[in-house]
Design an enzyme around this catalytic site. Sequence first.
Site, PDB file in Angstrom:
ATOM      1  N   LYS A 288       3.478  10.349   8.512  1.00 40.44           N
ATOM      2  CA  LYS A 288       2.888   9.954   9.825  1.00 40.44           C
ATOM      3  C   LYS A 288       3.470  10.277  10.839  1.00 40.44           C
ATOM      4  O   LYS A 288       3.305  11.438  11.243  1.00 40.44           O
ATOM      5  CB  LYS A 288       2.617   8.232   9.550  1.00 40.44           C
ATOM      6  CG  LYS A 288       1.530   7.924   8.509  1.00 40.44           C
ATOM      7  CD  LYS A 288       1.339   6.568   8.896  1.00 40.44           C
ATOM      8  CE  LYS A 288       0.265   5.873   7.702  1.00 40.44           C
ATOM      9  NZ  LYS A 288      -1.181   6.174   8.096  1.00 40.44           N
TER      10      LYS A 288
ATOM     11  N   PHE B  99       0.673  -1.168   0.009  1.00 40.08           N
ATOM     12  CA  PHE B  99       0.006  -0.039  -0.131  1.00 40.08           C
ATOM     13  C   PHE B  99       1.012   1.358   0.071  1.00 40.08           C
ATOM     14  O   PHE B  99       1.841   1.319   0.896  1.00 40.08           O
ATOM     15  CB  PHE B  99      -0.844   0.056   1.211  1.00 40.08           C
ATOM     16  CG  PHE B  99      -1.807   1.266   1.294  1.00 40.08           C
ATOM     17  CD1 PHE B  99      -3.053   1.121   0.561  1.00 40.08           C
ATOM     18  CD2 PHE B  99      -1.540   2.495   1.770  1.00 40.08           C
ATOM     19  CE1 PHE B  99      -4.043   2.222   0.612  1.00 40.08           C
ATOM     20  CE2 PHE B  99      -2.306   3.472   1.917  1.00 40.08           C
ATOM     21  CZ  PHE B  99      -3.594   3.453   1.253  1.00 40.08           C
TER      22      PHE B  99
ATOM     23  N   ASP C 254       9.477   2.535   1.290  1.00 39.64           N
ATOM     24  CA  ASP C 254       8.439   3.044   1.722  1.00 39.64           C
ATOM     25  C   ASP C 254       8.313   2.901   3.336  1.00 39.64           C
ATOM     26  O   ASP C 254       7.820   1.821   3.584  1.00 39.64           O
ATOM     27  CB  ASP C 254       7.035   2.655   1.002  1.00 39.64           C
ATOM     28  CG  ASP C 254       5.846   3.275   1.430  1.00 39.64           C
ATOM     29  OD1 ASP C 254       5.852   4.103   2.606  1.00 39.64           O
ATOM     30  OD2 ASP C 254       4.780   3.117   0.842  1.00 39.64           O
TER      31      ASP C 254
END
Length: 398
Positions: free
Chosen positions: A245, A131, A216
């Site tokens: 985040k 994702f 990532d």
Amino acid sequence: MTATSALLPTYARAPLAFERGEGAWLVTEHGERYLDFGAGIAVNALGHAHPHLVEALTTQAQKLWHTSNLFQIPEGERLGRRLVDATFADVAFFANSGAEANEAAIKMARKYHAAGGHPERYRIVTFEGAFHGRTLATIAAGGQQKYIDGFGPKVEGFDQVPVGDFDALEAVIGPETAALMIEPIQGEGGLRVIPGETLRRLRALCDEHGLLLIMDEVQTGVGRTGKFFAHEWSGVTPDIMSAAKGIGGGFPLGVCLATLDAARGMVAGSHGTTFGGNPLAMAVGNAVLDVVLGEGFLAHVERMGLLLTQKLAGLIDRHPHVFIEMRGQGLMRGLKLNLPNTEFAAAARARHLLVIPAGDNVVRLLPPLIVGAAEVDEAVARLEAAATDLEAQMRGAA
């Protein structure tokens, strides 16, 4: 159907709203306290209302919010230097989210080859279960059909193979391949840890074929696993890395980090952002690093991760009808379930514990990194209560 909200109905929101937060706890307007083991999907790395972050934000808010990247932003220069000094990277590009950081990484990998005289090398190999975001390019990179359906033709330039299938990987690498892109732990994909040996083989393949390795670390970075970035456990160094985040501690912030060589094509005018790197975000980002890179902090995360792991192992043993296995690393843990993960998340919420569903029928435990031993114990007790509640329901249904 009659709309009850002015908001686009793209979220299946829980019937719960919070008024304030205190460390690892959230409080509703009615004063009910919930133990937050979701941290806003790994975002609130330092918990809620951390005094150092509050001070940094309020101090900056009284001075300057936004100037745009037409002018120098000293706090951004400082944050970039600190990130470069603490990682493999030479340069940083600030954005507002993980998806934007991944867009920058994808563009950078393509531009690298174009700048080297090979514009035909634009394809990026990604891995099943990935994702990487919700933009048209990043849903194509992630490859999950449920996110792609209905949005027209899949963006061209992404090939996907199963994790660890090196025969399939070598078969798909060709003269148009630019890079490999992988999460050290697949978060949305079900808390699957990519073995260090796999990452080392990917690095070797990139070196052999002249490819860039993109990591990532949007969900795994900024201390989540007990290292500043999760790839450090493997000893592997990427060429490009995305983070977001936790790096903003709750303020929207993303960054794409890279070596000078990997970034050789990103010259003036090649990429940009209106809000990325704004003074508010930079002030908060620096405050986050003050804490995360402070003496003993990552060691604390390691200790709490070990404690959580030990407690969860016992929980699984006691409730084999509910839990199948534990996954993840550090304070990024997943529980694979024998029943729907949404049901378990609701049962935990009924016990005033917040957990987050993920792919492969897993619930994620992503507590703030400032969590203490007492809160770990309390969370596991509430998981136990939720499991017991569900077992009682199963017996009743039987």
